[in-house]
Enzyme design. Sequence first.
Site, mmCIF file in Angstrom:
data_model
loop_
_atom_site.group_PDB
_atom_site.id
_atom_site.type_symbol
_atom_site.label_atom_id
_atom_site.label_comp_id
_atom_site.label_asym_id
_atom_site.label_seq_id
_atom_site.Cartn_x
_atom_site.Cartn_y
_atom_site.Cartn_z
ATOM 1 C CG ASP A 17 -1.780 1.137 1.408
ATOM 2 O OD1 ASP A 17 -1.712 2.074 0.584
ATOM 3 O OD2 ASP A 17 -2.570 1.140 2.373
ATOM 4 C CB ILE A 18 1.517 3.848 -2.578
ATOM 5 C CG1 ILE A 18 2.747 4.672 -2.944
ATOM 6 C CG2 ILE A 18 0.235 4.683 -2.672
ATOM 7 C CD1 ILE A 18 2.831 5.066 -4.396
ATOM 8 C CG ASN A 31 -10.205 12.579 -11.072
ATOM 9 O OD1 ASN A 31 -10.507 13.768 -11.049
ATOM 10 N ND2 ASN A 31 -10.513 11.754 -10.085
ATOM 11 C CG ASP A 41 -7.393 10.269 -6.382
ATOM 12 O OD1 ASP A 41 -6.749 10.949 -5.569
ATOM 13 O OD2 ASP A 41 -8.198 10.751 -7.203
ATOM 14 N N GLY A 130 -5.391 0.712 -13.287
ATOM 15 C CA GLY A 130 -6.582 0.270 -12.564
ATOM 16 C C GLY A 130 -7.832 0.670 -13.327
ATOM 17 C CB VAL A 131 -10.357 3.299 -12.541
ATOM 18 C CG1 VAL A 131 -11.583 3.914 -13.192
ATOM 19 C CG2 VAL A 131 -10.696 2.844 -11.135
ATOM 20 C CE1 TYR A 132 -9.531 7.499 -15.121
ATOM 21 C CE2 TYR A 132 -7.363 8.480 -15.364
ATOM 22 C CZ TYR A 132 -8.696 8.594 -15.027
ATOM 23 O OH TYR A 132 -9.190 9.806 -14.603
HETATM 24 N N1 AR6 Z 1 -1.297 1.416 -3.021
HETATM 25 C C1 AR6 Z 1 -0.669 1.083 -4.178
HETATM 26 N N2 AR6 Z 1 -1.314 0.830 -5.332
HETATM 27 C C2 AR6 Z 1 -2.657 0.860 -5.305
HETATM 28 C C3 AR6 Z 1 -3.406 1.205 -4.137
HETATM 29 C C4 AR6 Z 1 -2.655 1.476 -2.962
HETATM 30 N N3 AR6 Z 1 -3.242 1.810 -1.814
HETATM 31 N N4 AR6 Z 1 -4.723 1.168 -4.454
HETATM 32 C C5 AR6 Z 1 -4.813 0.812 -5.755
HETATM 33 N N5 AR6 Z 1 -3.574 0.629 -6.262
HETATM 34 P P1 AR6 Z 1 -6.170 3.268 -9.979
HETATM 35 P P2 AR6 Z 1 -5.860 4.737 -12.512
HETATM 36 C C6 AR6 Z 1 -3.154 0.263 -7.627
HETATM 37 O O1 AR6 Z 1 -7.504 2.756 -10.407
HETATM 38 O O2 AR6 Z 1 -6.011 3.484 -13.298
HETATM 39 C C7 AR6 Z 1 -9.283 7.103 -9.419
HETATM 40 O O3 AR6 Z 1 -10.643 7.089 -9.135
HETATM 41 C C8 AR6 Z 1 -4.159 -0.430 -8.517
HETATM 42 O O4 AR6 Z 1 -4.206 -1.829 -8.234
HETATM 43 O O5 AR6 Z 1 -6.027 3.762 -8.588
HETATM 44 O O6 AR6 Z 1 -4.744 5.671 -12.880
HETATM 45 C C9 AR6 Z 1 -8.776 8.463 -9.837
HETATM 46 O O7 AR6 Z 1 -9.472 9.504 -9.182
HETATM 47 C C10 AR6 Z 1 -3.559 -0.158 -9.880
HETATM 48 O O8 AR6 Z 1 -2.484 -1.059 -10.144
HETATM 49 O O9 AR6 Z 1 -5.671 4.491 -10.928
HETATM 50 C C11 AR6 Z 1 -9.031 8.456 -11.304
HETATM 51 O O10 AR6 Z 1 -10.369 8.811 -11.602
HETATM 52 C C12 AR6 Z 1 -2.939 1.240 -9.719
HETATM 53 O O11 AR6 Z 1 -2.892 1.476 -8.313
HETATM 54 C C13 AR6 Z 1 -8.790 7.028 -11.698
HETATM 55 O O12 AR6 Z 1 -9.039 6.250 -10.533
HETATM 56 C C14 AR6 Z 1 -3.729 2.357 -10.382
HETATM 57 O O13 AR6 Z 1 -5.125 2.120 -10.250
HETATM 58 C C15 AR6 Z 1 -7.370 6.792 -12.111
HETATM 59 O O14 AR6 Z 1 -7.241 5.485 -12.598
#
Ligand code: AR6
Length: 187
Positions: A17-18, A31, A41, A130-132
């Site tokens: 967890d970062i 975002n 985020d 992740g979401v993106y």
């Molecule tokens: N520590 C480390 N990595 C994590 C954590 C954590 N606590 N939580 C998730 N990840 P994402 P995106 C990983 O969806 O794709 C948000 O709603 C996750 O498994 O967080 O850039 C923003 O507001 C994945 O590998 O970011 C934007 O709207 C990585 O972090 C949107 O999501 C990125 O997943 C951005 O989407």
Amino acid sequence: MDTISVGRTKLALKQGDITLESTDAIVNAANSSLMGGGGVDGAIHRAGGPSILDEYKTIRNQRGDLPTGEAVITKGGNLKVRYVIHTVGPVWRGGTHNEDQLLTNAYKNSLALAVKHNIRTIAFPCISTGVYGFPGERASRIAFRTVSEFVRKHDQIHEIRFIVFGMGDYQLYQTLFHDESTPQGTA
Ligand code: AR6
């Protein structure tokens, strides 16, 4: 934690967890609206507390939405870090909408901001994967290449950590670390 050296910088790979990192700064996959969100985020805002959203408001009032690939900086609030660098990765739209370049920019602009603020140690999540929906392997290669190219030109940052959430991402980066640390022809 796996580590290698690129130029004078240590690159580290860690699963976790970062928000628990105690580097000088962590990077947030934010975002454009800078209103907070889910994924990493959401975790950063939950752990960092409301002061980060307060700083977002000031930034939004000054410059409006944050374009994809750009980065801004806030303090770390209740996190262990001094700073959070917020960048916006691209939404994956099949790979024909400049996604690779925009993801490169997100890493590069975050690192440039880190240098500007005398940050010596920084941790990145897997931006956009992740979401993106950016494909993980392609994203890991871009992240690793961009970071490696940057530290070969700038040696102010002592350590850069890739903080991966899942084991799949860990293995992708482990392969990249291994290839970088193995002299060509000996593997
Ligand atoms: N520590 C480390 N990595 C994590 C954590 C954590 N606590 N939580 C998730 N990840 P994402 P995106 C990983 O969806 O794709 C948000 O709603 C996750 O498994 O967080 O850039 C923003 O507001 C994945 O590998 O970011 C934007 O709207 C990585 O972090 C949107 O999501 C990125 O997943 C951005 O989407």
